[in-house]
Design a protein around this motif. Structure first.
Motif, PDB file in Angstrom:
ATOM      1  N   LEU A 140      27.980 -11.968 -17.649  1.00  0.00           N
ATOM      2  CA  LEU A 140      27.915 -10.520 -17.498  1.00  0.00           C
ATOM      3  C   LEU A 140      26.588 -10.201 -16.846  1.00  0.00           C
ATOM      4  N   THR A 141      26.597  -9.408 -15.817  1.00  0.00           N
ATOM      5  CA  THR A 141      25.338  -9.095 -15.146  1.00  0.00           C
ATOM      6  C   THR A 141      25.005  -7.611 -15.241  1.00  0.00           C
ATOM      7  N   GLN A 142      23.815  -7.366 -15.781  1.00  0.00           N
ATOM      8  CA  GLN A 142      23.316  -5.990 -15.836  1.00  0.00           C
ATOM      9  C   GLN A 142      22.354  -5.825 -14.664  1.00  0.00           C
ATOM     10  N   PRO A 143      22.397  -4.729 -13.989  1.00  0.00           N
ATOM     11  CA  PRO A 143      21.346  -4.565 -12.998  1.00  0.00           C
ATOM     12  C   PRO A 143      20.019  -4.452 -13.754  1.00  0.00           C
ATOM     13  N   THR A 144      18.986  -5.173 -13.290  1.00  0.00           N
ATOM     14  CA  THR A 144      17.696  -5.105 -13.970  1.00  0.00           C
ATOM     15  C   THR A 144      16.674  -4.544 -12.998  1.00  0.00           C
ATOM     16  N   LEU A 145      15.525  -4.220 -13.572  1.00  0.00           N
ATOM     17  CA  LEU A 145      14.438  -3.747 -12.740  1.00  0.00           C
ATOM     18  C   LEU A 145      14.041  -4.853 -11.754  1.00  0.00           C
ATOM     19  N   ASP A 146      14.313  -6.107 -12.181  1.00  0.00           N
ATOM     20  CA  ASP A 146      14.096  -7.250 -11.297  1.00  0.00           C
ATOM     21  C   ASP A 146      14.796  -7.057  -9.962  1.00  0.00           C
ATOM     22  N   ASP A 147      16.093  -6.658 -10.079  1.00  0.00           N
ATOM     23  CA  ASP A 147      16.885  -6.501  -8.867  1.00  0.00           C
ATOM     24  C   ASP A 147      16.249  -5.468  -7.954  1.00  0.00           C
ATOM     25  N   VAL A 148      15.851  -4.363  -8.568  1.00  0.00           N
ATOM     26  CA  VAL A 148      15.232  -3.296  -7.786  1.00  0.00           C
ATOM     27  C   VAL A 148      13.957  -3.811  -7.141  1.00  0.00           C
ATOM     28  N   PHE A 149      13.155  -4.462  -7.970  1.00  0.00           N
ATOM     29  CA  PHE A 149      11.864  -4.956  -7.530  1.00  0.00           C
ATOM     30  C   PHE A 149      12.007  -5.946  -6.382  1.00  0.00           C
ATOM     31  N   LEU A 150      12.909  -6.899  -6.573  1.00  0.00           N
ATOM     32  CA  LEU A 150      13.061  -7.931  -5.567  1.00  0.00           C
ATOM     33  C   LEU A 150      13.636  -7.365  -4.282  1.00  0.00           C
ATOM     34  N   GLN A 151      14.562  -6.426  -4.424  1.00  0.00           N
ATOM     35  CA  GLN A 151      15.128  -5.830  -3.221  1.00  0.00           C
ATOM     36  C   GLN A 151      14.034  -5.078  -2.447  1.00  0.00           C
ATOM     37  N   VAL A 152      13.271  -4.290  -3.218  1.00  0.00           N
ATOM     38  CA  VAL A 152      12.243  -3.460  -2.591  1.00  0.00           C
ATOM     39  C   VAL A 152      11.140  -4.301  -1.973  1.00  0.00           C
ATOM     40  N   GLY A 190       0.771  -1.231   0.000  1.00  0.00           N
ATOM     41  CA  GLY A 190       0.000   0.000   0.000  1.00  0.00           C
ATOM     42  C   GLY A 190       0.805   1.285   0.000  1.00  0.00           C
ATOM     43  N   GLN A 191       2.115   1.166  -0.170  1.00  0.00           N
ATOM     44  CA  GLN A 191       2.928   2.385  -0.197  1.00  0.00           C
ATOM     45  C   GLN A 191       3.935   2.332  -1.336  1.00  0.00           C
ATOM     46  N   ILE A 192       4.293   3.521  -1.846  1.00  0.00           N
ATOM     47  CA  ILE A 192       5.314   3.559  -2.885  1.00  0.00           C
ATOM     48  C   ILE A 192       6.678   3.416  -2.213  1.00  0.00           C
ATOM     49  N   ALA A 193       7.418   2.362  -2.610  1.00  0.00           N
ATOM     50  CA  ALA A 193       8.717   2.108  -2.002  1.00  0.00           C
ATOM     51  C   ALA A 193       9.807   2.924  -2.701  1.00  0.00           C
ATOM     52  N   VAL A 194       9.816   2.900  -4.025  1.00  0.00           N
ATOM     53  CA  VAL A 194      10.761   3.729  -4.787  1.00  0.00           C
ATOM     54  C   VAL A 194      10.068   4.242  -6.031  1.00  0.00           C
ATOM     55  N   GLU A 195      10.608   5.301  -6.589  1.00  0.00           N
ATOM     56  CA  GLU A 195      10.043   5.880  -7.798  1.00  0.00           C
ATOM     57  C   GLU A 195      11.173   6.468  -8.618  1.00  0.00           C
ATOM     58  N   GLY A 196      11.088   6.378  -9.927  1.00  0.00           N
ATOM     59  CA  GLY A 196      12.119   6.967 -10.778  1.00  0.00           C
ATOM     60  C   GLY A 196      12.018   6.426 -12.188  1.00  0.00           C
ATOM     61  N   THR A 197      12.897   6.867 -13.083  1.00  0.00           N
ATOM     62  CA  THR A 197      12.911   6.292 -14.420  1.00  0.00           C
ATOM     63  C   THR A 197      13.506   4.902 -14.283  1.00  0.00           C
ATOM     64  N   PRO A 198      13.201   4.000 -15.230  1.00  0.00           N
ATOM     65  CA  PRO A 198      13.781   2.658 -15.141  1.00  0.00           C
ATOM     66  C   PRO A 198      15.310   2.739 -15.020  1.00  0.00           C
ATOM     67  N   ALA A 199      15.939   3.649 -15.760  1.00  0.00           N
ATOM     68  CA  ALA A 199      17.401   3.759 -15.719  1.00  0.00           C
ATOM     69  C   ALA A 199      17.876   4.173 -14.326  1.00  0.00           C
ATOM     70  N   GLU A 200      17.200   5.153 -13.749  1.00  0.00           N
ATOM     71  CA  GLU A 200      17.584   5.590 -12.396  1.00  0.00           C
ATOM     72  C   GLU A 200      17.478   4.461 -11.391  1.00  0.00           C
ATOM     73  N   LEU A 201      16.364   3.726 -11.490  1.00  0.00           N
ATOM     74  CA  LEU A 201      16.156   2.646 -10.525  1.00  0.00           C
ATOM     75  C   LEU A 201      17.225   1.577 -10.665  1.00  0.00           C
ATOM     76  N   LYS A 202      17.554   1.272 -11.924  1.00  0.00           N
ATOM     77  CA  LYS A 202      18.592   0.263 -12.140  1.00  0.00           C
ATOM     78  C   LYS A 202      19.926   0.767 -11.606  1.00  0.00           C
ATOM     79  N   ALA A 203      20.205   2.046 -11.869  1.00  0.00           N
ATOM     80  CA  ALA A 203      21.485   2.599 -11.430  1.00  0.00           C
ATOM     81  C   ALA A 203      21.592   2.552  -9.906  1.00  0.00           C
ATOM     82  N   SER A 204      20.449   2.706  -9.233  1.00  0.00           N
ATOM     83  CA  SER A 204      20.464   2.692  -7.772  1.00  0.00           C
ATOM     84  C   SER A 204      20.902   1.333  -7.252  1.00  0.00           C
ATOM     85  N   MET A 205      20.821   0.320  -8.097  1.00  0.00           N
ATOM     86  CA  MET A 205      21.223  -1.014  -7.685  1.00  0.00           C
ATOM     87  C   MET A 205      22.713  -1.244  -7.878  1.00  0.00           C
TER      88      MET A 205
END
Lengths: 321, 279
Positions: free
Chosen positions: A293-305, A213-228
């Motif tokens: 080779l590992t790219q940070p994906t939105l998956d990583d962000v999602f799963l972490q969050v 029920g709450q927004i955990a993170v917000e940003g462009t997909p690139a920003e979110l990936k970079a945060s990982m």
């Protein structure tokens, strides 16, 4: 240019003691595609219901196209088109009938409504199936018709609640293409909820990840990936001491981390560095079993969050050797 | 290409135009009613049993009680068929009314109801549509029952006019019963509960002057019949078929049917309010 913004200010929806949506705020600019990403039960559909006048917020404010979803529900319904998660189609009716009625309810004359219905059926590639009852349509055809229903009154803002859930990959791509086209050609603001990271990554200009029920993170997909963090090259060896020797060779290229027989080299532009890494390993007579080779994906962000299995398992990897 | 006829430069104009366009209320109601009728006739299995049962009752009652009028004071020399036919029509109104409630349950289940709530359609039109469709279905059932009655030798004391009055009363009653099943459907969203709910009205067709005139009833059932609006509807139907035009009886019947209809429609409207407010 009219106001096509979507604004939520501290939206809360409680059912008894349970807060389905617990203080959600966001602002979607005119012409933006906004992805609302979250697991089942995170509050995505409840948020859409409040934004689209189907549910009353317990508190907070929802503005759609500048209109208040509570006090100006009629205006909101006119500027916004909505395709809910549950496809809302009467299976006993035919597509032409459904679309004609839909357009008529928004004030089109019968003739205008029929013309509009034909146009939309063409658009969603259902022109050949107008005489078939909707109950006999496939899942993909029903989704497309449901999207056409949401577009019947030429809305400026579109809400799509899990528009591709349960669709085969080809139908999913069709919907994506249509969403992009509506956004590009008509400048439609699109609010899209999804459980699929790929979908949010593919379509959304900005993404919010919603959890309990709450927004955990917000940003462009690139920003979110970079945060990982950065990309990494993962090299595995037969023996632990080989990994340790390799670490000495590679330490100057980036941050190195050894996990038993696996060496991880964190660096930017990892793909370009793969030949150099291979050369150095060969020069030191070290033979890796595999190199990925590992790219940070939105998956990583999602799963972490969302507190998923990220910490236990490998992130999505792309094999290069 | 040009799917949205309004391109971005004149969006403001289209927004104003879109906001001012309205579907006339009457058209909303007829469109919704038409839609319900279309879907009803695409599932004939939902209405045919009701018709068969009504006709069956008519045969059974006239077959077994056909000579009873000779023993019943006040009915001597009159047609028992004409006396019992209104019961058959009222009970078919009951079974037909379920159709409207079931239609709403279907819409709630398949999600089309939410879609309609998101349009500018008036809430009353959303309810009146299926209710009127239910009444039209019922009208057809009534005509079929009357036709069977005529084949069995029914003679209307007031001719065609009387038959039309019978149909009109059945329609008003049908709208009312439909409102009741629609209300149950909105409150429960359940097909089983809606089916069950329509049986709540079943006693009304029997706690009245079902088989004999009110004057012959006694005790608690007489009291029940006096408070039961169905009694006055039956009396009005019987009067036009058996005796001729009687303004007072007719007026009482029409009033009973109308009041019942309005009360149940308001009940349905309140149910819609509570349904949409809850979500």
């Amino acid at each position: 240019m009219s106001n096509r913004e979507i604004v939520a200010e501290n939206l809360i929806k409680r059912y008894g003691n349970f807060a389905a949506v617990n203080g959600v705020s966001f602002k979607v600019s005119s012409g933006e595609i906004y992805g609302f990403l979250g697991p089942n039960g995170a509050g995505k559909s409840t948020t859409v219901s409040m934004m689209t006048t189907l549910a009353l917020p317990t508190s907070g404010r929802a503005l759609v196209g500048g209109f208040d979803a509570v006090s100006q529900a009629g205006e909101v319904r006119r500027v916004a088109g909505v395709a809910l998660q549950e496809i809302g189609l009467d299976p006993l009716m035919k597509s032409m009938e459904l679309l004609t009625i839909q357009a008529q309810t928004f004030g089109y004359s019968r003739k205008e409504a029929q013309a509009r219905a034909r146009e939309l059926l063409d658009l969603v590639k259902l022109s050949e199936f107008t005489e078939r009852q909707v109950g006999k349509y496939s899942g993909g055809m029903r989704r497309r018709l449901d999207l056409a229903m949401a577009l019947a009154h030429e809305p400026e803002i579109l809400f799509l609640d899990e528009p591709t859930t349960g669709l085969d990959p080809a139908s999913r791509r069709d919907i994506w293409a249509e969403v992009r086209r509506l956004n590009k050609e008509h400048g439609m603001t699109i609010f899209l909820t999804t459980q699929y990271l790929e979908e949010a990554d593919e379509l959304a200009d900005r993404v919010a990840i919603i959890k309990q029920g709450q927004i955990a993170v917000e940003g462009t997909p690139a920003e979110l990936k970079a945060s990982m963090g950065t990309e990494s090259i993962n090299v595995s060896f037969r023996e632990t001491d080989q990994a340790e020797k390799a670490a000495d060779q590679l330490r100057d290229m980036g941050r190195v981390q050894i996990d038993r027989k696996v060496l991880r080299l964190y660096m930017s532009q990892a793909a370009a560095a793969v030949p150099a890494v291979m050369n150095r390993l060969q020069a030191a007579s070290l033979e890796p079993i595999s190199l990925t080779l590992t790219q940070p994906t939105l998956d990583d962000v999602f799963l972490q969050v969302t507190g998923g299995r990220f910490t236990e398992s490998e992130p999505e990897a792309e094999a290069v050797a | 290409m040009g799917v949205l006829t309004a391109e971005s430069e004149n969006v403001t104009a289209s927004r104003i135009a879109a906001n001012s366009k309205r579907m006339p209320f009457l058209l909303q109601v007829t469109t919704m009613a038409w839609r319900s009728l279309v879907t009803t006739f695409r599932t004939p299995a939902a209405i045919i049993p009701g018709i068969i049962i009504s006709v069956f009752f008519l045969f059974v009652y006239t077959g077994s009680l056909g000579n009873a009028s000779n023993f019943l004071p006040g009915l001597a020399g009159k047609s028992y068929l004409a006396f019992i036919l209104p019961v058959s029509i009222v009970s078919s109104a009951l079974s037909g009314a379920g159709v409207a409630g079931q239609a709403i349950v279907r819409d709630i289940e398949n999600g089309y109801f939410d879609k309609l709530l998101l349009t500018p359609l008036s809430r009353s039109a959303l309810l009146l549509g299926p209710m009127i469709a239910g009444a039209v279905t019922l009208g057809l059932q009534t005509i079929i029952v009357l036709a069977v009655g005529l084949l069995l030798g029914l003679e209307s004391a007031t001719g065609l006019g009387g038959l039309l009055v019978v149909i009109a009363l059945a329609l008003i009653l049908g709208v009312g019963f439909s409102g009741f099943t629609v209300a149950i459907a909105l409150r429960t969203g359940s097909a089983a509960a809606t089916q069950g709910g329509s049986f709540l009205f079943f006693p009304l067709t029997f706690l009245t002057a079902t088989f004999v005139p009110v004057a012959l009833l006694s005790g608690w059932i007489k009291t029940a019949a006096e408070y039961n609006p169905i009694t006055y509807i039956l009396e009005a139907m019987r009067a036009v078929l058996l005796d001729g035009w009687q303004a007072e009886v007719l007026l009482r019947g029409l009033t009973s049917a109308s009041v019942l209809g309005i009360v149940l429609f308001v009940f349905a409207l309140l149910s819609l309010r509570s349904r949409t407010a809850r979500r």
